[in-house]
Design an enzyme around this catalytic site. Structure first.
Site, PDB file in Angstrom:
ATOM      1  N   THR A 108      67.592 -46.848  74.450  1.00 35.60           N
ATOM      2  CA  THR A 108      68.852 -47.571  74.818  1.00 35.60           C
ATOM      3  C   THR A 108      68.702 -48.347  75.811  1.00 35.60           C
ATOM      4  OG1 THR A 108      69.479 -45.562  75.733  1.00 35.60           O
ATOM      5  CG2 THR A 108      70.268 -45.973  73.371  1.00 35.60           C
ATOM      6  N   ASP A 138      62.844 -45.870  83.740  1.00 39.26           N
ATOM      7  CA  ASP A 138      61.976 -44.795  83.982  1.00 39.26           C
ATOM      8  C   ASP A 138      61.845 -45.377  85.702  1.00 39.26           C
ATOM      9  OD1 ASP A 138      61.588 -44.239  81.615  1.00 39.26           O
ATOM     10  OD2 ASP A 138      59.586 -44.925  81.590  1.00 39.26           O
TER      11      ASP A 138
HETATM   12  C1  GLA Z   1      59.523 -45.490  77.880  1.00 40.42           C
HETATM   13  C2  GLA Z   1      59.973 -46.661  78.413  1.00 40.42           C
HETATM   14  C3  GLA Z   1      61.430 -46.841  78.782  1.00 40.42           C
HETATM   15  C4  GLA Z   1      62.523 -46.104  77.440  1.00 40.42           C
HETATM   16  C5  GLA Z   1      61.950 -44.873  77.181  1.00 40.42           C
HETATM   17  C6  GLA Z   1      62.668 -44.758  75.780  1.00 40.42           C
HETATM   18  O1  GLA Z   1      59.651 -44.422  78.777  1.00 40.42           O
HETATM   19  O2  GLA Z   1      59.213 -47.043  79.759  1.00 40.42           O
HETATM   20  O3  GLA Z   1      62.019 -47.898  79.616  1.00 40.42           O
HETATM   21  O4  GLA Z   1      62.648 -47.257  76.833  1.00 40.42           O
HETATM   22  O5  GLA Z   1      60.308 -45.138  76.748  1.00 40.42           O
HETATM   23  O6  GLA Z   1      63.964 -44.247  76.099  1.00 40.42           O
END
Ligand code: GLA
Length: 382
Positions: free
Chosen positions: A37, A173
């Site tokens: 999202t 993240d």
């Molecule tokens: C990875 C990406 C994040 C996010 C997740 C899914 O961790 O780095 O930015 O999109 O996948 O939620």
């Protein structure tokens, strides 16, 4: 737990460069709910954890830079004015990418050396990559007095991932790793990049991670494909991101999208809503409700967004068979990595054992169980 890797990078640095380094710890993250999202401008609910990357960094006066990944026993030397991406999949792209993005912002840095080590297994879906990027940008900001705000730093980390690593990730993240708050999860609005901390104390329940220990190849290209599918739907709807869309809006363009993409768009709209409902459930201490939302998140990731895999689905099915697990789902980008389970504390050991045994039987390879403490974000270690 992370004290050990901090000590290791410090000792290794002094041994190699004969200098006291600056020490940075940058955590990985979990995510309670709100998957895929973030790049749709929606809500996510991550928390920084007590595992991550420890980095030792100091200026270099040899006319070049050295970066050492202790886990891999791998060293690269590079010059700041000759940076370009290394071959796909190399760890140094995280370091190079951050340096390049700092330079793109016309911030001047000098030569430096860095040694780092992590205690999150790669591919666990716990963002060791964001932890690494953040440790580099945070260390360099400190070392060269760049005056970057934390928000600028995470945008640099994210751009490094886009341009040097090749994954068009969202901001979850990097945000969680940088801004983590001890004992809290963060309800992050990825449109404004602002978060509300929620103290997490589930009383007689807890969060438990089970790592499938697999990471299927092509996960990066599948990730980028999902992102472009979402962007193309948003374009059809004439909006910036799917955050702005309702299920009715999507219904209105049903003839213009493939059935597969329709489901993907629907998943995103529903997951953004689930994440907000989860925040409410946590506030009201309604763990049954939270658990149900977590299970339906997985259901959407598996059947609508199609980013799960057999190993993850198997672990979630094991959870569903155990009435003490209130919710379970895949966590992170997908195609491997961990499930996150909301489980009664008194039963977590028994479930860990039975799920591990079943997993080994089925896939002939072990899974791993982790308990994590919610922790503060990227910081200097004194
Ligand atoms: C990875 C990406 C994040 C996010 C997740 C899914 O961790 O780095 O930015 O999109 O996948 O939620």
């Amino acid at each position: 737990m992370s004290a050990a890797i901090i000590k290791e990078v410090k000792t290794a640095f002094i041994q190699k460069f004969k200098k006291e380094p600056l020490l940075v710890f940058s955590p990985g993250r979990i995510n309670i709910i709100g998957e895929h999202t973030d790049y749709n401008g929606g809500f996510v609910f991550p928390a920084a954890v007590d595992k991550g990357i420890a980095a030792a960094v100091e200026k270099s006066n040899t006319g070049s830079c050295t970066a050492i990944a202790l886990n891999l026993d791998s060293t690269v030397e590079f010059e700041l004015d000759k940076l370009r991406p290394s071959k796909e999949g190399s760890w140094e792209n995280y370091v190079f990418g951050v340096v390049a993005e700092i330079q793109n912002r016309n911030k001047i840095i000098g030569d430096f050396n860095i040694i780092f080590k992590g205690n999150i297994p790669g591919g666990a879906g716990m963002s060791s990559s964001a932890a690494l990027e953040n440790s580099v940008v945070f260390g360099l900001n400190e070392l060269f007095n760049l005056g970057l705000t934390k928000t600028e730093m995470i945008l640099i980390s994210q751009k490094a991932e886009h341009n040097y690593v090749g994954v068009k990730c969202g901001i979850m993240d990097q945000y969680a790793s940088m801004f983590g708050v001890k004992n809290n999860a963060l309800l992050l609005d990825c449109k404004t990049i602002e978060a509300i901390p929620f103290e997490i104390d589930f009383k007689d329940h807890e969060l438990m991670l089970i790592n499938t220990n697999v990471k299927h190849s092509l996960s990066d290209s599948a990730y980028n494909d999902r992102r472009s599918a979402c962007e193309s739907i948003a374009e059809l709807l004439n909006i910036e991101t799917l955050r702005e869309a309702t299920e009715e809006d999507l219904e209105g363009i049903i003839d213009k999208v493939t059935p597969e993409n329709y489901q993907k768009g629907l998943y995103v709209i529903q997951e953004i809503e689930r994440t907000q409902k989860a925040a409410k459930a946590i506030k009201e201490n309604d763990l049954e409700k939270l658990g149900a939302l977590i299970y339906s998140s997985h259901n959407g990731l598996q059947h609508q967004y199609k980013v799960s895999c057999d190993e993850l689905d198997f672990l979630v099915d094991q959870a569903k068979k155990n009435k003490h697990v209130l919710g379970a789902r895949m966590m992170g980008g997908g195609f491997g990595g961990c499930t996150i389970n909301l489980i009664a504390k008194s039963e977590s050991k028994a479930f860990a054992d039975s799920a591990s045994k079943a997993y080994k039987n089925k896939f002939n390879t072990p899974c791993s169980v982790y308990f994590v403490a919610l922790s503060e974000g990227t910081h200097l270690v004194k």
